[in-house]
Design an enzyme around this catalytic site. Structure first.
Site, PDB file in Angstrom:
ATOM      1  N   HIS A  81       0.818  -1.218   0.000  1.00 26.21           N
ATOM      2  CA  HIS A  81       0.000   0.000   0.000  1.00 26.21           C
ATOM      3  C   HIS A  81       0.848   1.263   0.000  1.00 26.21           C
ATOM      4  CE1 HIS A  81       0.121   0.997   4.399  1.00 26.21           C
ATOM      5  NE2 HIS A  81       0.173  -0.298   4.585  1.00 26.21           N
ATOM      6  N   ASP A 186       5.905   1.953   6.986  1.00 25.75           N
ATOM      7  CA  ASP A 186       4.633   1.250   6.785  1.00 25.75           C
ATOM      8  C   ASP A 186       3.838   2.066   5.784  1.00 25.75           C
ATOM      9  OD1 ASP A 186       2.116   0.154   6.931  1.00 25.75           O
ATOM     10  OD2 ASP A 186       1.803   0.594   9.042  1.00 25.75           O
ATOM     11  N   GLU A 215      -5.289   1.666   2.264  1.00 23.63           N
ATOM     12  CA  GLU A 215      -5.176   0.481   3.110  1.00 23.63           C
ATOM     13  C   GLU A 215      -5.467   0.831   4.558  1.00 23.63           C
ATOM     14  OE1 GLU A 215      -3.111  -2.639   5.641  1.00 23.63           O
ATOM     15  OE2 GLU A 215      -2.936  -0.453   5.658  1.00 23.63           O
ATOM     16  N   ASP A 238       3.760  -5.984   3.748  1.00 27.40           N
ATOM     17  CA  ASP A 238       3.433  -4.898   4.677  1.00 27.40           C
ATOM     18  C   ASP A 238       4.459  -4.832   5.798  1.00 27.40           C
ATOM     19  OD1 ASP A 238       1.948  -2.816   5.815  1.00 27.40           O
ATOM     20  OD2 ASP A 238       0.046  -3.773   5.337  1.00 27.40           O
ATOM     21  N   HIS A 329       2.770   3.575  13.148  1.00 29.62           N
ATOM     22  CA  HIS A 329       1.660   4.518  13.398  1.00 29.62           C
ATOM     23  C   HIS A 329       2.018   5.589  14.424  1.00 29.62           C
ATOM     24  CE1 HIS A 329      -1.739   1.987  11.432  1.00 29.62           C
ATOM     25  NE2 HIS A 329      -0.578   1.805  10.828  1.00 29.62           N
TER      26      HIS A 329
END
Lengths: 363, 365, 333
Positions: A81, A186, A215, A238, A329
């Site tokens: 992604h 990521d 994604e 990923d 994240h």
């Protein structure tokens, strides 16, 4: 399932200065879910040198077909992604200050006190925090959420930012000894891996590549990409969390998900997908035959594009392979370069052994 | 544009560490910057930088000290754990909630290393950690090094500073770490720079103090050592920002504040206010209660026999975060006001500060 | 050296009432130093050596005082209400015994009933039971001071007692002053008062001594017990060279000098960042125009309880390190 022999002529694709430079460009670009243009541009530019069919679909996915040679080639889809977590400006409070909301699962504990980039031109701005001097102890025991924070471009900002623009953490890619640090590893790692594999595609398969959008907001791009490309086998590339820190009191850490330095993480189960056991075995046998390290990702939560891919049309045998990464994240994730190299090597070796028989019959 | 020199210096100043008690990196920059602007330069016993520009008056001349702390808040390594992750304590006051995801520099004996402040996975922390905001004991620094290499290179006591780079925003704004108080060191620099082309009869001390964020001992000891006749402490104050109370915060770009409270000499404040009005240099009135200005003035005022002290502040958003924000124009205005003030000091000035007359203490306009 | 330690810890001297301990030290150092004097706040200031050409005036400071309690009221039934002198934690008080300085009488600390068996009242709901049944039988007056009473225990390598904070520093300083022979420095050994109530003795002593360099000798906490707060300092790993505590940042030049000295003398040491508390070094650092300071810490478990534990090897190595440091000229980089 028959074990196979290592191809004596096999060589792992090189991950060198060129690939790292590409990863750096990709990680530093801003492409929040729904606004993937900056990364798509880099991907399309890189694809120019590769003889393959390239199309951009209605959602903005970049779909590539790189045909092999010979008969009975399986159609193998690899998906990575392009999008990343970030923010959207939602209201203009004046004085250069904007309210904002998260796009994707941003770790809310990491918002305050960070530089950010606003909009496609990466306009510099900051997310501040109330001075500690003006807070009480009980206030500090509560989390600082986006509600209490603003993206601040400064009072001199002459309308350069607008409500509806996206923003990302302003973290520049860097090397940390044996590790890599970046805001969007990521899944720009997956994107770089996929570009690298396209350049070194083995001839026994038709390699289908999907550089997907959205994604982080629900595996949405992969759904249509899978439908369009209609593969026999799908693999999502990923990053997966490595929660491998020691526990505060010395208990054994039994919930690490994946660990740095243990190689590519092969999925068996996550919230979105039960991996096809034949593909698990294929990857494990490849690793054994080629002497490559791997780890089984601890079954549990999380999801990848495989969650969408395995359900398209009549169903597709699917699996995910991730580079383990700490602090996904947040403003900066950390991965080991060796884990990435081993991921590229394992995938490349595994592709060379796919046949129509790999997923023949029932699972 | 000469003011550009000051901005260039300020960007250099906020690109180095110089945490409280370990100010050598910032002091070296200032030694170089102030050498050509002053007549004497020496380092105090705790590391404060003392620079004197001589006045034209006959000796012994009275002196005005510009007191600005040069130290910065930061972190310090308390342990290197078995995974090579670093445990931390703080130097100065830091809200731990701004730390996760922060890029930092670890200053080891063998050189600087980059690192990242992280909140480890919740299941590795005490049970109550998941339900509350991040606290310092639960945070770590990850250097990306493997455990053995981290343990070899890093030891207890190594300093950890913010790695945020100077960031220029539109409208002549500057963001970065340590603008508290390097923005005010820049005011002192700007003042010295302007004084180069002026005649003044008093001596001027530019004092860059140490340890303000930890102990205030820099101002305490420099005040004792130098005994200036007057002191103007220059520090930052709170600019309006989300969530802050309006009555304790000031505007960016409306000039420095002149601060009133018990560390402030009422007549010295009045003189500064009068001059600023006369020159039409914008300033904001500020007050602090509780007997403590929270600045070097607290100790400067009580050094030796006591020193008439005033406080001038530069409004700054997001104090004690790595993205503090100031307006360059406020620095320029503060520098001009102080240069004009120093130029106007004469033999009779101290007579104006007598507190034994009937009308004393009425400094507020 | 264990005899010296025993004698020092078994003497009582809460903050402000250090005279008995001071007298013990004076006796120990009689004829062993060049001069001794007591200043206005009761600090014992001892000197040895002349400041030579490369020499400095170096102030070493170990505090004489210990935490204690002071009587605030004697009720009708003879129970003595009290408050603390220095940092007495309620959880360490119940069941403890205290000895009043004036009379030498011992009492036991009790606590009013508590709903919860696991929580502790503040000192205001505790009392001292002197074994009397009415006020008239109690020989304690408001303002009388007592110290915790607990004998010295020699566990071999580890030593346990009340008041290891900071009699172990005092013992190290006594031994250092005694053993110090050739030094290019004027070494001023200060046995300070009132540390536990806010570094008061060392602050005025430092003003009087006006040293070029200061080193405090005091205990520090450790991270080597079950679920201890994060700290790398451990008993038995050598004296700790302090980098920072909550009230003082050591001069980095002094830290470097102390580390180099330990390496040169091949003595074990550890680096210390303490997240609570501070020492006499704070008082020295702020004296006059400021003084470069450091602190040599003796790792100690259970600080401010009546059973403070130190490692004898750390104690001996502290003396060796100080002697090594003081015997050579000091060059602060």
């Amino acid at each position: 399932m028959s074990a196979f022999k290592r191809n004596p002529k096999w060589q792992a694709p090189r991950i060198g200065a060129t690939e790292l430079k590409l990863l750096e460009r990709l990680s530093n670009a801003s492409a929040v879910s729904g606004d993937e243009g900056a990364v798509r541009a880099i991907v399309l530019e890189e694809l120019k040198g590769i003889p393959a069919e390239v199309q951009v679909d209605a959602l903005g996915n970049v779909l590539v077909t790189k045909s092999g040679k010979g008969a009975a080639r399986p159609r193998v889809l690899l998906a990575a992604h392009m999008d990343e977590i970030g923010f959207m400006l939602t209201a203009d409070d004046g004085e250069g200050q904007f309210r904002f909301e998260a796009v994707g699962g941003v770790d809310a504990a990491t918002l305050a006190g960070k530089p950010v980039w606003v909009g496609p031109k990466q306009h510099p701005a900051i997310i501040g925090a109330k001075p500690i001097h003006l807070t009480t102890a009980s206030e500090r025991s509560g989390a600082l959420t986006a509600d209490a924070l603003r993206i601040d471009l400064g009072p001199g900002n002459g309308g350069k930012a607008k409500v509806g623009q996206y923003a990302t953490f302003a973290t520049r890619f860097t090397r940390l000894g044996p590790s890599l640090l970046g805001k969007a590893l990521d899944d720009r790692l997956g994107v770089t891996t996929l570009l690298t594999l396209l350049k070194h595609a083995p001839a026994n398969i038709d390699l289908l590549a999907a550089f997907t959008v959205q994604e982080e907001v629900g595996l949405r791009g992969a759904r249509v990409a899978g439908y369009t490309l209609n593969p026999d086998i799908a693999i999502a590339l990923d990053c997966t969390p490595a929660m491998d820190q020691p526990t505060w009191d010395g208990r054994e850490n039994t919930l690490y998900r994946s660990r740095l330095d243990d190689g590519p993480a092969i999925y068996s189960v996550d919230s979105s997908t039960l991996s096809d056991p034949r593909l698990i075995a294929h990857l494990q046998e490849t690793a054994a035959a080629y002497g490559l390290p791997y780890q089984m990702r601890q079954p549990g939560g999380g999801g990848t594009d495989a969650g969408s891919l395995h359900k398209v049309r009549g169903g597709v045998p699917s699996i995910s392979v991730s580079v383990p990464g700490r602090y996904l994240h947040t403003p900066a994730a950390i991965v080991r370069l060796d884990d990435w190299k081993n991921t590229v090597a394992l995938l490349h070796a595994a592709l060379g052994h796919f046949t129509r028989d790999t997923v023949k019959g029932g699972r | 544009m000469p003011m550009e020199d000051t901005k260039t210096l300020l960007k250099e100043m906020i690109s180095v560490a110089g945490l409280s008690g370990h100010e050598a990196p910032i002091r070296q920059i200032l030694e170089r910057a102030w050498q050509p602007l002053t007549d004497e330069l020496h380092t105090g016993r705790l590391g404060s930088l003392h620079a004197r520009k001589h006045g034209l008056g006959k000796g012994p001349r009275p002196s005005l000290a510009l007191v600005t702390h040069m130290d910065a808040i930061g972190l310090i390594v308390t342990k290197v754990n078995e995974a090579g992750l670093l445990h931390l304590d703080q130097i100065g006051g830091i809200d731990a909630r701004v730390l996760p995801g922060q890029l930092v520099t670890i200053h080891t004996r063998t050189g600087d290393l980059p690192g990242l402040v992280v909140l480890p996975a919740a299941h590795t922390l005490p049970d109550d950690a998941a339900s509350s905001a991040p606290t310092l004991p639960n945070l770590r620094v990850d250097t990306g090094l493997r455990p053995a290499a981290a343990r070899r290179q890093i030891q207890v006591g190594d300093l950890v500073s913010f790695a945020s780079q100077p960031l220029e925003l539109d409208g002549d704004l500057l963001a970065g770490h340590s603008l508290d108080n390097r923005a005010c060191v820049a005011v002192a620099h700007e003042t010295l720079r302007l004084l180069q082309s002026r005649k003044h009869s008093w001596d001027v001390w530019a004092i860059a103090t140490v340890q303000e964020e930890a102990t205030l001992f820099g101002a305490l000891t420099s005040g004792y050592a130098l005994r200036p006749t007057l002191a103007v402490v220059i520090d930052v104050t709170f600019a309006k920002s989300p969530g802050t109370p309006g009555h304790k915060t000031y505007d960016l770009n409306k000039g420095p504040t002149l601060d009133w409270g018990s560390n402030t000499h009422p007549k010295l404040l009045a003189e500064l206010q009068t001059l600023a009005r006369k020159l039409e240099i914008p300033f904001q009135d500020a007050v602090y209660a509780g007997g403590h200005s929270g600045t070097d003035a607290h100790f400067m005022q009580v050094a030796g026999e006591g020193i008439p002290t005033a406080i001038l502040s530069i409004p700054l958003r997001y104090m004690h975060t790595p993205v503090e924000l100031i307006q360059m124009k406020d620095i320029e205005r503060a520098g001009r006001l102080l240069a004009e003030f120093i130029t106007a000091l004469d033999d009779t000035f101290m007579d104006k500060l007598q507190l034994d007359d009937a009308a004393n203490g009425e400094a507020q306009s | 050296m264990k005899d010296i330690i025993r004698q020092l810890v078994e003497t009582t001297g809460p903050s402000g009432y250090e005279n008995e301990v001071r007298a013990v030290v004076q006796k120990m150092l009689k004829g062993q130093v060049d001069s001794m004097k007591v200043d206005a706040l009761g600090n014992l200031i001892t000197r040895k050596g002349q400041k030579g050409q490369d020499g400095l005036t170096i102030m070493l400071s170990a505090h004489l005082d210990e935490i204690g309690i002071i009587a605030t009221h004697i009720d009708e039934r003879g129970f003595v209400r009290f408050t603390s002198v220095g940092g007495v934690h309620p959880r360490n008080a119940v069941g403890g015994r205290v000895r009043f300085l004036k009379t030498g009488q011992v009492g036991v600390i009790g606590m009013e009933p508590n709903q919860s068996a696991t929580s502790v009242h503040g000192l205001d709901k505790m009392y001292i039971d002197m074994g009397a049944s009415r006020r008239a039988d109690v020989k304690v007056s408001v303002g009388d001071v007592a110290a915790f009473d607990r004998p010295f225990e020699d566990l071999g390598q580890r030593l346990v007692s009340k008041a290891m904070d900071d009699r172990i520093g005092v013992a190290i300083l006594v031994e250092t002053m005694k053993q110090l022979k050739a030094t290019p420095h004027e070494v001023v050994g200060v046995f300070s008062t009132q540390e536990e109530v806010g570094i008061r003795g060392a602050t005025t002593a430092a003003y009087g001594v006006d040293p070029d360099l200061g080193i405090a000798l005091d205990v520090t906490l450790t991270g080597d017990t079950p679920q201890a707060a994060t700290m790398e300092v451990a008993l038995g790993n050598g004296p700790a060279i302090k980098v920072k505590d909550s009230g003082m940042i050591s001069d980095p030049r002094v830290v470097a000098w102390m580390e180099a000295g330990a390496k040169r003398a091949r003595l074990p040491y550890q680096l210390e960042v303490l997240s609570g508390g501070t020492t006499d070094a704070r008082g020295i650092q702020m004296a006059r125009a400021g003084v470069p300071v450091g602190c040599l810490s003796i790792p100690c478990r259970y600080v401010h309880t009546p059973s403070e534990m130190v490692d004898y090897g750390d104690v001996q190595n502290s003396v060796k390190l100080l002697l090594a440091l003081l015997s050579k000229p000091v060059k602060l980089a």
